[in-house]
Write an enzyme that holds these catalytic residues in place. Structure first.
Site, PDB file in Angstrom:
ATOM      1  N   ASP A 170       0.850  -1.195   0.000  1.00  0.00           N
ATOM      2  CA  ASP A 170       0.000   0.000   0.000  1.00  0.00           C
ATOM      3  C   ASP A 170       0.887   1.248   0.000  1.00  0.00           C
ATOM      4  O   ASP A 170       1.850   1.341   0.780  1.00  0.00           O
ATOM      5  CB  ASP A 170      -0.881  -0.047   1.266  1.00  0.00           C
ATOM      6  CG  ASP A 170      -1.936   1.023   1.281  1.00  0.00           C
ATOM      7  OD1 ASP A 170      -3.097   0.708   0.968  1.00  0.00           O
ATOM      8  OD2 ASP A 170      -1.596   2.184   1.612  1.00  0.00           O
ATOM      9  N   HIS A 221      -5.135  15.172  -7.994  1.00  0.00           N
ATOM     10  CA  HIS A 221      -5.546  13.802  -8.316  1.00  0.00           C
ATOM     11  C   HIS A 221      -4.775  13.249  -9.511  1.00  0.00           C
ATOM     12  O   HIS A 221      -4.440  12.063  -9.554  1.00  0.00           O
ATOM     13  CB  HIS A 221      -7.059  13.820  -8.601  1.00  0.00           C
ATOM     14  CG  HIS A 221      -7.716  12.495  -8.462  1.00  0.00           C
ATOM     15  ND1 HIS A 221      -7.875  11.654  -9.532  1.00  0.00           N
ATOM     16  CD2 HIS A 221      -8.224  11.865  -7.374  1.00  0.00           C
ATOM     17  CE1 HIS A 221      -8.483  10.554  -9.111  1.00  0.00           C
ATOM     18  NE2 HIS A 221      -8.699  10.652  -7.812  1.00  0.00           N
ATOM     19  N   GLU A 236      -5.056   2.489  -3.739  1.00  0.00           N
ATOM     20  CA  GLU A 236      -3.580   2.584  -3.830  1.00  0.00           C
ATOM     21  C   GLU A 236      -2.951   1.307  -3.266  1.00  0.00           C
ATOM     22  O   GLU A 236      -1.847   1.310  -2.750  1.00  0.00           O
ATOM     23  CB  GLU A 236      -3.103   3.854  -3.120  1.00  0.00           C
ATOM     24  CG  GLU A 236      -2.926   3.810  -1.616  1.00  0.00           C
ATOM     25  CD  GLU A 236      -4.212   3.721  -0.802  1.00  0.00           C
ATOM     26  OE1 GLU A 236      -5.257   3.328  -1.344  1.00  0.00           O
ATOM     27  OE2 GLU A 236      -4.141   3.995   0.403  1.00  0.00           O
ATOM     28  N   ASN A 257      -2.377  13.145  -3.204  1.00  0.00           N
ATOM     29  CA  ASN A 257      -3.557  13.634  -3.943  1.00  0.00           C
ATOM     30  C   ASN A 257      -3.920  15.059  -3.523  1.00  0.00           C
ATOM     31  O   ASN A 257      -4.138  15.931  -4.370  1.00  0.00           O
ATOM     32  CB  ASN A 257      -4.770  12.748  -3.640  1.00  0.00           C
ATOM     33  CG  ASN A 257      -4.924  11.617  -4.636  1.00  0.00           C
ATOM     34  OD1 ASN A 257      -4.407  11.695  -5.738  1.00  0.00           O
ATOM     35  ND2 ASN A 257      -5.635  10.579  -4.253  1.00  0.00           N
ATOM     36  N   ASP A 305      -2.725   9.866  -9.869  1.00  0.00           N
ATOM     37  CA  ASP A 305      -2.914   8.893 -10.960  1.00  0.00           C
ATOM     38  C   ASP A 305      -1.578   8.548 -11.619  1.00  0.00           C
ATOM     39  O   ASP A 305      -1.318   7.388 -11.960  1.00  0.00           O
ATOM     40  CB  ASP A 305      -3.867   9.457 -12.029  1.00  0.00           C
ATOM     41  CG  ASP A 305      -5.324   9.267 -11.636  1.00  0.00           C
ATOM     42  OD1 ASP A 305      -5.567   8.646 -10.593  1.00  0.00           O
ATOM     43  OD2 ASP A 305      -6.203   9.732 -12.388  1.00  0.00           O
TER      44      ASP A 305
END
Ligand SMILES: Nc1nc2c(ncn2[C@@H]2O[C@H](COP(=O)(O)OP(=O)(O)OP(=O)(O)O)[C@@H](O)[C@H]2O)c(=O)[nH]1
Length: 299
Positions: A178, A191, A221, A186, A195
C-alpha cells in the site's frame, strides 16, 4: 455524456437501409413465379410435384436467410462473402428447380447448380472460419478488459480472486502493498499526480511479474502480490519494495508499506489475505515504509 455501450458483437439493424436485400427477395419471388408459370404454360405440369415443393421451400428458406443476413450490421468483409455465397446458393437451387421442371436441359441445370454450389460452399466455409476468429478475438478482448485495471494495466481484483482460487491447494506467499500517505499526495499535488504515481507503479510492477509472481491492483492505492511455490519469496518482496519506492522529481517521495503472509497448502487463500492485511496494518502503525511478515511466517 454521449456514449453508447454495445452489448452485442453483431447488430441486427432495426430499420435496414438500402434496397439490395429487398431486390433479392423480389428477384427470388419473380424467378420462382416465372418458373412455375413456364412449367404450367409450356412445361410438363406433372413436374409440379413433391420435388418442386422441396425446391420452392429451399428457395424460400434461402431468401429468408439472405434477408436476415442483410439485416445484420457489421463492416466485416466475411459477412459480405457470406451474403454472396447465399446468393450463389439461391441461384443454385433455382437452376436445379428449372432442371427438375424440364424447363432447361437437366444436365445443363445440374452443371449450373454445381458450378454455383461449389464456390458458395467454399465461401461459406471461409466466412464461417473468419466469423469464428472474429468472435474469439472479441471474446478475448472482452475477457482481458474485464480482468485488467484500466489505470495501471495490471490485473484487477477480479483477476486476483481467480488467482486466489487457483492457488487454493498450493504453497504461496501473499503480499499486500500500500502506498504511504497517498491521500496527502492527492491533496497536495492533485488527483492527476496521484494517478501518475499509480500508473508509474503499475509500470514498474508489471516488469516484475512473471509466471510465478502475480501482481495485481487490488483497489485504490493497494496492490496484491502472489508468489507461487517460490523459495526466494523474501528476496522478491524486498526487490519489489525497492523498485516501487522512488523520489518523484524531488517533489515528494513514494514509499510503500507491505504486509506478507505465507499460505500453506492446506490453508485457505482468504485467511492468508487477512493475515497479510493484518501485517500491513502493523507496518502502517509502526511507521510505514517497511515490510512486515505475519507471525505465522516464522512458524
Ligand atoms: N489519484 C487517485 N487517487 C485514488 C485512487 N483510488 C483511490 N485514491 C485515493 O487514495 C487515497 C487513500 O487514502 P487513505 O486510505 O487515507 O490512505 P493513505 O493516505 O495512503 O494513508 P496510509 O495508507 O495510512 O498511509 C484516498 O484519498 C483516495 O481518494 C485513484 O485511482 N486515483
Amino acid at each position: 455524456m454521449n456514449f453508447k455501450i454495445h452489448d452485442k458483437l453483431v447488430h441486427e439493424v432495426e430499420s435496414p437501409k438500402g434496397l439490395l436485400y429487398r431486390m433479392i427477395i423480389i428477384y427470388a419471388c419473380c424467378i420462382t413465379a416465372l418458373l412455375t408459370v413456364l412449367a404450367l404454360v409450356i412445361g410438363d405440369t406433372s413436374r409440379l410435384n413433391f420435388y418442386f415443393f422441396i425446391n420452392t421451400c429451399t428457395v424460400a428458406v434461402m431468401t429468408w436467410f439472405i434477408r436476415k443476413s442483410f439485416n445484420i450490421h457489421s463492416r466485416e468483409a466475411h459477412l459480405l462473402v457470406f451474403r454472396i455465397s447465399l446468393f450463389f446458393l439461391l441461384n443454385s437451387s433455382l437452376a436445379s428447380m428449372a432442371g427438375g421442371m424440364n424447363l432447361i436441359d437437366r444436365d445443363t441445370a445440374s452443371l449450373i447448380a454445381a458450378i454455383l454450389y461449389v464456390p458458395a460452399m467454399l465461401m461459406i466455409i471461409y466466412s464461417f472460419r473468419k466469423f469464428i476468429n472474429y468472435v474469439n478475438h472479441n471474446y478475448k478482448s472482452a475477457v482481458n478488459l474485464s480482468l485488467t485495471d484500466e489505470l495501471t494495466g495490471l490485473p484487477n481484483r477480479r483477476y486476483l480472486n481467480i488467482k486466489l482460487r487457483e492457488i487454493e491447494n498450493r504453497l504461496a506467499t501473499i503480499c499486500i502493498a500500500d502506498i504511504d500517505h497517498f491521500k496527502r499526495i492527492n491533496d497536495t499535488y492533485g488527483h492527476d499526480a496521484g494517478d501518475r504515481v499509480l500508473r508509474n507503479t503499475g509500470l514498474i510492477l508489471s516488469n516484475l511479474a512473471s509466471d510465478n509472481v502475480f501482481i495485481s491492483r487490488s483497489g485504490g492505492e493497494e496492490f496484491a502480490i502472489v508468489i507461487i511455490d517460490h523459495a526466494s519469496a523474501e528476496g522478491i518482496v524486498r526487490k519489489i519494495k525497492e523498485s516501487v519506492s522512488y523520489d518523484c522529481n524531488g517533489t515528494f517521495k513514494v514509499s510503500f508499506s507491505i504486509g506478507v503472509a505465507i499460505k500453506q497448502k492446506h490453508e485457505s487463500s482468504s485467511s492468508t489475505i487477512t493475515a497479510a492485511d493484518d501485517a500491513l496494518y502493523q507496518a502502517k502503525r509502526s511507521g510505514r515504509d517497511r515490510i512486515i511478515y505475519a507471525s505465522r511466517f516464522n512458524n
